[in-house]
Write a protein that holds these residues in place. Structure first.
Motif, PDB file in Angstrom:
ATOM      1  N   SER A 109       0.832  -1.212   0.000  1.00  0.00           N
ATOM      2  CA  SER A 109       0.000   0.000   0.000  1.00  0.00           C
ATOM      3  C   SER A 109       0.861   1.255   0.000  1.00  0.00           C
ATOM      4  CB  SER A 109      -0.931   0.017   1.211  1.00  0.00           C
ATOM      5  OG  SER A 109      -1.893  -1.013   1.127  1.00  0.00           O
ATOM      6  N   GLN A 110       1.931   1.257   0.774  1.00  0.00           N
ATOM      7  CA  GLN A 110       2.827   2.414   0.788  1.00  0.00           C
ATOM      8  C   GLN A 110       3.545   2.579  -0.551  1.00  0.00           C
ATOM      9  OE1 GLN A 110       4.958   1.062   4.268  1.00  0.00           O
ATOM     10  NE2 GLN A 110       4.093   2.671   5.542  1.00  0.00           N
ATOM     11  N   ALA A 170      -2.372  -9.432 -10.500  1.00  0.00           N
ATOM     12  CA  ALA A 170      -3.610  -8.665 -10.440  1.00  0.00           C
ATOM     13  C   ALA A 170      -4.460  -8.993  -9.224  1.00  0.00           C
ATOM     14  CB  ALA A 170      -4.432  -8.906 -11.715  1.00  0.00           C
ATOM     15  N   ASP A 171      -4.253 -10.167  -8.657  1.00  0.00           N
ATOM     16  CA  ASP A 171      -4.957 -10.590  -7.446  1.00  0.00           C
ATOM     17  C   ASP A 171      -3.890 -11.026  -6.447  1.00  0.00           C
ATOM     18  OD1 ASP A 171      -6.415 -11.795  -5.428  1.00  0.00           O
ATOM     19  OD2 ASP A 171      -7.786 -12.833  -6.785  1.00  0.00           O
ATOM     20  N   LEU A 172      -3.718 -10.228  -5.403  1.00  0.00           N
ATOM     21  CA  LEU A 172      -2.628 -10.472  -4.450  1.00  0.00           C
ATOM     22  C   LEU A 172      -2.940 -11.566  -3.435  1.00  0.00           C
ATOM     23  CD1 LEU A 172      -1.490  -6.820  -3.587  1.00  0.00           C
ATOM     24  CD2 LEU A 172      -0.857  -8.244  -5.532  1.00  0.00           C
ATOM     25  N   ARG A 173      -4.152 -12.018  -3.361  1.00  0.00           N
ATOM     26  CA  ARG A 173      -4.531 -12.931  -2.287  1.00  0.00           C
ATOM     27  C   ARG A 173      -3.723 -14.228  -2.271  1.00  0.00           C
ATOM     28  NH1 ARG A 173     -10.940 -12.704  -3.195  1.00  0.00           N
ATOM     29  NH2 ARG A 173     -10.134 -12.935  -5.333  1.00  0.00           N
ATOM     30  N   PRO A 174      -3.375 -14.837  -3.414  1.00  0.00           N
ATOM     31  CA  PRO A 174      -2.554 -16.053  -3.349  1.00  0.00           C
ATOM     32  C   PRO A 174      -1.174 -15.833  -2.737  1.00  0.00           C
ATOM     33  CG  PRO A 174      -3.613 -15.882  -5.491  1.00  0.00           C
ATOM     34  CD  PRO A 174      -3.839 -14.576  -4.795  1.00  0.00           C
ATOM     35  N   LEU A 175      -0.665 -14.596  -2.804  1.00  0.00           N
ATOM     36  CA  LEU A 175       0.679 -14.337  -2.277  1.00  0.00           C
ATOM     37  C   LEU A 175       0.735 -14.428  -0.756  1.00  0.00           C
ATOM     38  CD1 LEU A 175       1.893 -11.381  -4.520  1.00  0.00           C
ATOM     39  CD2 LEU A 175       2.089 -13.841  -4.903  1.00  0.00           C
ATOM     40  N   ALA A 188      -5.353 -10.405   4.602  1.00  0.00           N
ATOM     41  CA  ALA A 188      -6.490 -10.515   3.696  1.00  0.00           C
ATOM     42  C   ALA A 188      -7.030  -9.151   3.289  1.00  0.00           C
ATOM     43  CB  ALA A 188      -7.588 -11.357   4.354  1.00  0.00           C
ATOM     44  N   ALA A 189      -7.068  -8.216   4.234  1.00  0.00           N
ATOM     45  CA  ALA A 189      -7.635  -6.902   3.935  1.00  0.00           C
ATOM     46  C   ALA A 189      -6.768  -6.132   2.946  1.00  0.00           C
ATOM     47  CB  ALA A 189      -7.813  -6.104   5.225  1.00  0.00           C
ATOM     48  N   ALA A 193      -7.602  -5.019  -0.901  1.00  0.00           N
ATOM     49  CA  ALA A 193      -7.640  -3.578  -1.190  1.00  0.00           C
ATOM     50  C   ALA A 193      -6.660  -3.183  -2.281  1.00  0.00           C
ATOM     51  CB  ALA A 193      -7.337  -2.785   0.082  1.00  0.00           C
ATOM     52  N   GLU A 194      -5.584  -3.958  -2.461  1.00  0.00           N
ATOM     53  CA  GLU A 194      -4.560  -3.601  -3.442  1.00  0.00           C
ATOM     54  C   GLU A 194      -4.569  -4.505  -4.674  1.00  0.00           C
ATOM     55  OE1 GLU A 194      -2.925  -0.920  -3.401  1.00  0.00           O
ATOM     56  OE2 GLU A 194      -3.331  -0.255  -1.354  1.00  0.00           O
ATOM     57  N   SER A 195      -5.619  -5.271  -4.874  1.00  0.00           N
ATOM     58  CA  SER A 195      -5.711  -6.168  -6.028  1.00  0.00           C
ATOM     59  C   SER A 195      -6.489  -5.486  -7.155  1.00  0.00           C
ATOM     60  CB  SER A 195      -6.420  -7.475  -5.643  1.00  0.00           C
ATOM     61  OG  SER A 195      -5.620  -8.255  -4.781  1.00  0.00           O
ATOM     62  N   PRO A 196      -5.829  -5.145  -8.267  1.00  0.00           N
ATOM     63  CA  PRO A 196      -6.557  -4.497  -9.362  1.00  0.00           C
ATOM     64  C   PRO A 196      -7.751  -5.302  -9.857  1.00  0.00           C
ATOM     65  CG  PRO A 196      -4.188  -4.342  -9.726  1.00  0.00           C
ATOM     66  CD  PRO A 196      -4.389  -5.243  -8.539  1.00  0.00           C
ATOM     67  N   ALA A 197      -7.641  -6.623  -9.861  1.00  0.00           N
ATOM     68  CA  ALA A 197      -8.739  -7.452 -10.366  1.00  0.00           C
ATOM     69  C   ALA A 197      -9.990  -7.350  -9.505  1.00  0.00           C
ATOM     70  CB  ALA A 197      -8.295  -8.908 -10.457  1.00  0.00           C
TER      71      ALA A 197
END
Length: 264
Positions: A109-110, A170-175, A188-189, A193-197
């Protein structure tokens, strides 16, 4: 961790570990050959890595191409990729490449906020249209600049004509379930919030996702996911993997650069 292999690139590319030193050598030679047309380390903020390099064509620039480097937000810098400005320069465009604070010293986010700050500073150096691209983590950051939650100065936003996330995450959740998350610090939040998809784009932005046909399945899936979410074109370039897919930026007439800057 569950997704470590899915997002490991160098281990699945022949000679993968040789690419970073090759990039650095080519980038250094490129900068030295430009002389005064390479304006280095222009500041855009107070942090140590809040700077960008600007490369100028021989004549009045036709516009500004911006390239955001990758490296999973953890490594590399713009001076590992200076040579990727060659194609746009040959077409008369200026090229800016921003640095940003790397994780774990900054969260994703930063880092995204730093790129938001850098965009107007880079745009102030060159008039005309802006074409924004980035590779891998840089592709994520380029895509984030199109999110509906991002507010750019109106004049800058109007100049942002084309955006090309190259092999983006594009989806950071798997990381979250990778070893690198010890340094990324995603929960998770933040991942959502930072996933373009997962974020709608601003209306009227021309986005074209580009990915290599020989990339890891996870990156092909990420590219398609963004294309589906944003209803934008996705080009899968045959025979290209995660490290050589960016080489099209070096050639003024490559399909990749034509898609980014417009055919000539």
């Amino acid at each position: 961790m569950r997704h470590d292999l899915a997002y490991s690139n160098a281990d699945f590319i022949p000679g993968g570990k040789d690419y970073p030193p090759r990039w650095e050598k080519a980038a250094r030679a490129f900068r030295s050959g430009l002389g005064e047309r390479a304006r280095l380390a222009i500041r855009y903020g107070p942090a140590e890595r809040n700077w960008f390099d600007l490369f100028l064509p021989e004549d009045q620039p036709a516009g500004l191409m911006i390239f955001i480097h990758g490296g999973y937000w953890l490594r590399f810098g713009p001076r590992d990729f200076s040579h990727l400005a060659a194609g746009a320069l040959a077409r008369g465009w200026a090229v800016a490449m921003p640095a940003y604070t790397l994780a774990p010293r900054a969260s994703i986010s930063q880092i995204r906020r730093e790129i938001e700050t850098a965009l107007p500073a880079m745009a102030a150096e060159v008039a005309g249209p802006i074409a924004l691209c980035g590779h891998s983590a840089g592709g994520h950051l380029a895509a984030r600049m199109v999110g509906a939650d991002i507010v750019l100065p109106g004049e800058i936003d109007a100049r942002l004509l084309r955006v090309m996330p190259i092999s983006p995450v594009a989806d950071l959740r798997p990381l979250i379930e990778t070893s690198m998350n010890r340094d990324l610090g995603l929960d998770a939040a933040m991942a959502a919030a930072e996933s373009p998809a997962l974020i709608p784009p601003r209306p009227g932005k021309a986005v074209h996702v580009w990915v290599g046909g020989d990339e890891r399945p996870a990156f092909l899936d990420q590219a398609r996911r963004l294309g589906n979410a944003w209803a934008c074109p996705v080009t899968i370039e045959a025979g290209r993997h995660h490290f050589d897919v960016i080489e099209g930026l070096e050639s003024p007439d490559s399909p990749l650069l034509n898609a980014l800057l417009g055919a000539r």
